[in-house]
Design a protein around this motif. Structure first.
Motif, short mmCIF file in Angstrom:
data_model
loop_
_atom_site.label_atom_id
_atom_site.label_comp_id
_atom_site.label_asym_id
_atom_site.label_seq_id
_atom_site.Cartn_x
_atom_site.Cartn_y
_atom_site.Cartn_z
N LEU A 35 108.04 -2.78 25.81
CA LEU A 35 108.11 -1.15 25.90
C LEU A 35 109.55 -0.71 26.45
N THR A 36 110.28 -1.35 27.45
CA THR A 36 111.45 -1.10 27.81
C THR A 36 112.50 -1.31 26.95
N VAL A 37 112.37 -2.46 26.27
CA VAL A 37 113.44 -2.75 25.10
C VAL A 37 113.53 -1.88 24.09
N VAL A 38 112.08 -1.50 23.64
CA VAL A 38 111.88 -0.66 22.35
C VAL A 38 111.99 0.63 22.76
N GLY A 39 111.98 1.09 23.84
CA GLY A 39 112.08 2.62 24.36
C GLY A 39 113.54 2.91 24.56
N ASN A 40 114.28 2.10 25.18
CA ASN A 40 115.62 2.28 25.49
C ASN A 40 116.40 2.04 23.93
N PHE A 41 115.84 1.11 23.18
CA PHE A 41 116.59 1.09 21.74
C PHE A 41 116.46 2.62 21.11
N LEU A 42 115.39 2.79 21.16
CA LEU A 42 114.89 4.22 20.32
C LEU A 42 115.76 5.45 20.92
N ILE A 43 115.84 5.42 22.39
CA ILE A 43 117.08 6.43 22.68
C ILE A 43 118.33 6.09 22.00
N LEU A 44 118.78 4.77 22.06
CA LEU A 44 119.98 4.64 21.47
C LEU A 44 120.20 5.00 20.17
N LEU A 45 119.13 4.59 19.38
CA LEU A 45 119.09 4.95 17.89
C LEU A 45 119.17 6.52 17.85
N VAL A 46 118.36 7.37 18.29
CA VAL A 46 118.30 8.58 18.11
C VAL A 46 119.36 9.37 18.64
N ILE A 47 119.97 8.92 19.62
CA ILE A 47 121.39 9.58 19.84
C ILE A 47 122.40 9.36 19.18
N PRO A 284 113.42 5.49 29.34
CA PRO A 284 113.20 6.22 27.91
C PRO A 284 111.76 7.07 28.40
N VAL A 285 110.92 6.85 29.20
CA VAL A 285 109.94 7.43 29.44
C VAL A 285 110.21 8.99 30.09
N VAL A 286 111.07 8.98 31.31
CA VAL A 286 111.43 10.38 31.83
C VAL A 286 112.01 11.19 30.93
N TYR A 287 113.04 10.19 30.36
CA TYR A 287 114.03 11.25 29.41
C TYR A 287 113.53 11.85 28.07
N THR A 288 112.63 10.82 27.65
CA THR A 288 111.97 11.69 26.34
C THR A 288 110.65 12.43 26.73
N LEU A 289 109.88 12.32 27.77
CA LEU A 289 108.81 13.02 28.18
C LEU A 289 109.34 14.53 28.76
N ARG A 290 110.59 14.40 29.50
CA ARG A 290 110.89 15.88 30.13
C ARG A 290 111.99 16.37 29.53
N ASN A 291 112.41 15.80 28.26
CA ASN A 291 113.45 16.44 27.30
C ASN A 291 113.02 16.82 26.11
N LYS A 292 113.11 18.18 25.79
CA LYS A 292 112.73 18.76 24.51
C LYS A 292 113.62 18.21 23.47
N GLU A 293 115.10 18.14 23.78
CA GLU A 293 115.98 17.89 22.55
C GLU A 293 115.87 16.60 22.15
N VAL A 294 115.54 15.45 23.04
CA VAL A 294 115.24 14.03 22.67
C VAL A 294 114.36 14.00 21.83
N LYS A 295 112.88 14.70 22.45
CA LYS A 295 111.64 14.78 21.62
C LYS A 295 111.71 15.15 20.33
N LYS A 296 112.56 16.27 19.96
CA LYS A 296 112.98 17.08 18.73
C LYS A 296 113.68 15.92 17.89
N ALA A 297 114.62 15.10 18.42
CA ALA A 297 115.22 14.29 17.58
C ALA A 297 114.60 13.06 17.30
N LEU A 298 113.65 12.73 18.18
CA LEU A 298 112.58 11.54 17.83
C LEU A 298 111.78 11.86 16.42
#
Length: 308
Positions: A35-47, A284-298
């Protein structure tokens, strides 16, 4: 003093636990690692993909995600090996040196990066009109590069001090990774001076970073209280809350392990799980669940993949 080490292999004793818990712990830590690797990779990819997220805050967040991917990779796979195979506990002398260097390199870089991120939030909230010019691409790149360079130098000092000593007898490390405090206990020489230098070195870095972060957030709170609209205050607080959560989860265990008198192997190993295993997952948990911009980008990324 020359290093006259005779030990060629160390044995990582792992987390203290009953043998019956080997399989459950392996499953839990494996899931967390994936989950850590996938979550952080998704953040990298989305941004990277979403141009709306090409801002200083998200630039530093990509650095944080990259660090957390590797910070977890440096420690967790070897810990998993100690849980499933007796032979998996062995680690060569040079691999131990590499793990300690990588561990402190990524950890101290993350420490410096949290400080830079708090400074970025201070400028964004305290000087909104001048923020773009003050945090240009060049400035962001220089700040990020300085965190990596500082982390590299800081780790080099820790590694050289630790392995400059001779290791000629005991080789069982009471931990699930090669870290300075448990390794120094195996040295065939007086380690009091080295331990004090390492204590001061880590203490100065951690204390300075934490003090700067606290000062940044005191200034941020003062700036937020000046915002006239309740909506503006709420949004500003929300922007910083996620950063504060991750910072506390990283610094408190580090302070407990490195900056307290005395060391208990069993307690240190358990506490270390928080910042080596859980904190990289929190990003990835905190920055996606608490961040509307990241959730929208996902969601946008999901739609693009679905319709491609």
């Amino acid at each position: 003093m020359r290093n006259v080490s005779l030990v060629t292999t160390f044995i990582l004793m792992g987390l203290p636990h009953a043998p019956l818990l080997d399989s459950p712990l392996f499953g839990i830590f494996l899931v967390i690692y994936v989950l850590t690797v996938v979550g952080n990779f998704l953040i990298l990819l989305v941004i990277t993909v979403d141009s709306h997220l090409h801002t200083p805050m998200y630039y530093f967040l990509t650095n944080l995600s990259f660090i957390d991917m590797w910070f977890s990779t440096v420690t967790v796979p070897k810990m998993l090996m100690t849980l499933v195979s007796p032979g998996g506990k062995a680690i060569s002398f040079h691999s131990c040196v590499a793990q300690l260097y990588s561990f402190h390199f990524l950890g101290s870089t993350e420490c410096f990066l949290y400080t830079v991120m708090s400074y970025d939030r201070y400028l964004a909230i305290g000087y909104p009109l001048r923020y773009s010019s003050m945090m240009s691409r060049r400035t962001c790149a220089l700040l990020a590069a300085s965190t990596w360079l500082s982390g590299s130098l800081h780790s080099a000092v820790q590694t050289m001090l630790t392995f400059h000593l001779p290791y000629c007898g005991p080789n069982q490390i009471q931990h699930y990774l090669c870290d300075a405090p448990p390794i120094l206990k195996l040295a065939c020489a007086d380690t009091s001076a080295i331990e004090m230098v390492i204590f001061v070195n880590i203490g100065v870095v951690a204390s300075a970073c934490f003090l700067l972060i606290v000062l940044s957030y005191v200034s941020i709170v003062c700036s937020i209280l000046k915002i006239r609209t309740s909506e503006g205050r709420h949004r500003a607080f929300q922007t910083c809350a996620s950063h504060c959560i991750v910072v506390l989860c990283f610094f408190l265990p580090c302070v407990f392990i490195y900056l307290r008198p005395g060391s208990k192997d069993a307690v240190d190993g358990v506490v270390a799980v928080f910042y080596t295993v859980l904190t990289p997952l929190l990003n990835p948990v905190v920055y996606t669940l608490r961040n509307k911009e990241v959730k929208k980008a996902l969601l946008n990324l999901k739609h693009k993949v679905a319709y491609s």
